[in-house]
Scaffold this motif. Sequence first.
Motif, PDB file in Angstrom:
ATOM      1  N   ALA A   1       0.835  -1.208   0.000  1.00  0.00           N
ATOM      2  CA  ALA A   1       0.000   0.000   0.000  1.00  0.00           C
ATOM      3  C   ALA A   1       0.869   1.257   0.000  1.00  0.00           C
ATOM      4  O   ALA A   1       0.622   2.191  -0.770  1.00  0.00           O
ATOM      5  CB  ALA A   1      -0.935  -0.010   1.204  1.00  0.00           C
ATOM      6  N   ARG A   2       1.885   1.286   0.833  1.00  0.00           N
ATOM      7  CA  ARG A   2       2.783   2.455   0.883  1.00  0.00           C
ATOM      8  C   ARG A   2       3.520   2.634  -0.440  1.00  0.00           C
ATOM      9  O   ARG A   2       3.684   3.761  -0.922  1.00  0.00           O
ATOM     10  CB  ARG A   2       3.797   2.288   2.012  1.00  0.00           C
ATOM     11  N   ARG A   3       3.950   1.524  -1.004  1.00  0.00           N
ATOM     12  CA  ARG A   3       4.694   1.624  -2.262  1.00  0.00           C
ATOM     13  C   ARG A   3       3.798   2.133  -3.391  1.00  0.00           C
ATOM     14  O   ARG A   3       4.212   2.964  -4.194  1.00  0.00           O
ATOM     15  CB  ARG A   3       5.280   0.259  -2.616  1.00  0.00           C
ATOM     16  N   LEU A   4       2.568   1.642  -3.442  1.00  0.00           N
ATOM     17  CA  LEU A   4       1.635   2.122  -4.469  1.00  0.00           C
ATOM     18  C   LEU A   4       1.325   3.599  -4.272  1.00  0.00           C
ATOM     19  O   LEU A   4       1.210   4.351  -5.244  1.00  0.00           O
ATOM     20  CB  LEU A   4       0.349   1.290  -4.456  1.00  0.00           C
ATOM     21  N   LEU A   5       1.194   4.035  -3.021  1.00  0.00           N
ATOM     22  CA  LEU A   5       0.983   5.463  -2.733  1.00  0.00           C
ATOM     23  C   LEU A   5       2.193   6.289  -3.155  1.00  0.00           C
ATOM     24  O   LEU A   5       2.062   7.333  -3.801  1.00  0.00           O
ATOM     25  CB  LEU A   5       0.710   5.679  -1.247  1.00  0.00           C
ATOM     26  N   THR A   6       3.381   5.828  -2.791  1.00  0.00           N
ATOM     27  CA  THR A   6       4.612   6.544  -3.130  1.00  0.00           C
ATOM     28  C   THR A   6       4.778   6.696  -4.631  1.00  0.00           C
ATOM     29  O   THR A   6       5.195   7.744  -5.121  1.00  0.00           O
ATOM     30  CB  THR A   6       5.831   5.798  -2.545  1.00  0.00           C
ATOM     31  N   GLU A   7       4.434   5.656  -5.375  1.00  0.00           N
ATOM     32  CA  GLU A   7       4.574   5.677  -6.829  1.00  0.00           C
ATOM     33  C   GLU A   7       3.427   6.423  -7.512  1.00  0.00           C
ATOM     34  O   GLU A   7       3.440   6.604  -8.729  1.00  0.00           O
ATOM     35  CB  GLU A   7       4.657   4.255  -7.372  1.00  0.00           C
ATOM     36  N   GLY A   8       2.410   6.830  -6.761  1.00  0.00           N
ATOM     37  CA  GLY A   8       1.293   7.570  -7.327  1.00  0.00           C
ATOM     38  C   GLY A   8       0.291   6.711  -8.071  1.00  0.00           C
ATOM     39  O   GLY A   8      -0.497   7.220  -8.860  1.00  0.00           O
ATOM     40  N   LEU A   9       0.300   5.411  -7.822  1.00  0.00           N
ATOM     41  CA  LEU A   9      -0.635   4.506  -8.502  1.00  0.00           C
ATOM     42  C   LEU A   9      -1.963   4.419  -7.781  1.00  0.00           C
ATOM     43  O   LEU A   9      -2.954   3.980  -8.383  1.00  0.00           O
ATOM     44  CB  LEU A   9      -0.021   3.114  -8.634  1.00  0.00           C
ATOM     45  N   VAL A  10      -2.006   4.786  -6.526  1.00  0.00           N
ATOM     46  CA  VAL A  10      -3.256   4.862  -5.774  1.00  0.00           C
ATOM     47  C   VAL A  10      -3.244   6.178  -5.009  1.00  0.00           C
ATOM     48  O   VAL A  10      -2.204   6.787  -4.806  1.00  0.00           O
ATOM     49  CB  VAL A  10      -3.454   3.667  -4.785  1.00  0.00           C
ATOM     50  N   VAL A  11      -4.415   6.611  -4.606  1.00  0.00           N
ATOM     51  CA  VAL A  11      -4.551   7.822  -3.803  1.00  0.00           C
ATOM     52  C   VAL A  11      -5.398   7.498  -2.587  1.00  0.00           C
ATOM     53  O   VAL A  11      -6.231   6.589  -2.635  1.00  0.00           O
ATOM     54  CB  VAL A  11      -5.190   8.979  -4.616  1.00  0.00           C
ATOM     55  N   PRO A  12      -5.202   8.213  -1.500  1.00  0.00           N
ATOM     56  CA  PRO A  12      -6.052   7.971  -0.330  1.00  0.00           C
ATOM     57  C   PRO A  12      -7.510   8.300  -0.679  1.00  0.00           C
ATOM     58  O   PRO A  12      -7.792   9.292  -1.347  1.00  0.00           O
ATOM     59  CB  PRO A  12      -5.522   8.931   0.731  1.00  0.00           C
ATOM     60  N   ALA A  13      -8.410   7.445  -0.242  1.00  0.00           N
ATOM     61  CA  ALA A  13      -9.844   7.704  -0.454  1.00  0.00           C
ATOM     62  C   ALA A  13     -10.281   8.792   0.514  1.00  0.00           C
ATOM     63  O   ALA A  13      -9.761   8.891   1.618  1.00  0.00           O
ATOM     64  CB  ALA A  13     -10.649   6.422  -0.232  1.00  0.00           C
TER      65      ALA A  13
END
Length: 87
Positions: A70-82
């Motif tokens: 989850a942190r890695r996907l957030l860091t890479e900009g592939l997901v955003v906090p809902a």
Amino acid sequence: MTGRPPRSAQHSAAPAPRSPTRCSVALRLAGRMLRFPAYCAAALRAALDGAPHPVADLPLDDDEDRLVPARRLLTEGLVVPAPSGLP
């Protein structure tokens, strides 16, 4: 967190096809590739399906296993906090 749709045909955030001998799963991005352990494949599919998902609901064994991708996907900009208040 919510998965972002791909920005172009070259930007594909879908996990590479599964193989019984595969030790990792890769996300192909424009100009780079992210690798995760193969056991993260189902969690990556869920996180990147475009719907909001609580990190606690990702299909991995424990909270630490869920937080790392989850942190890695957030860091890479592939997901955003809902936004707060969403399930």
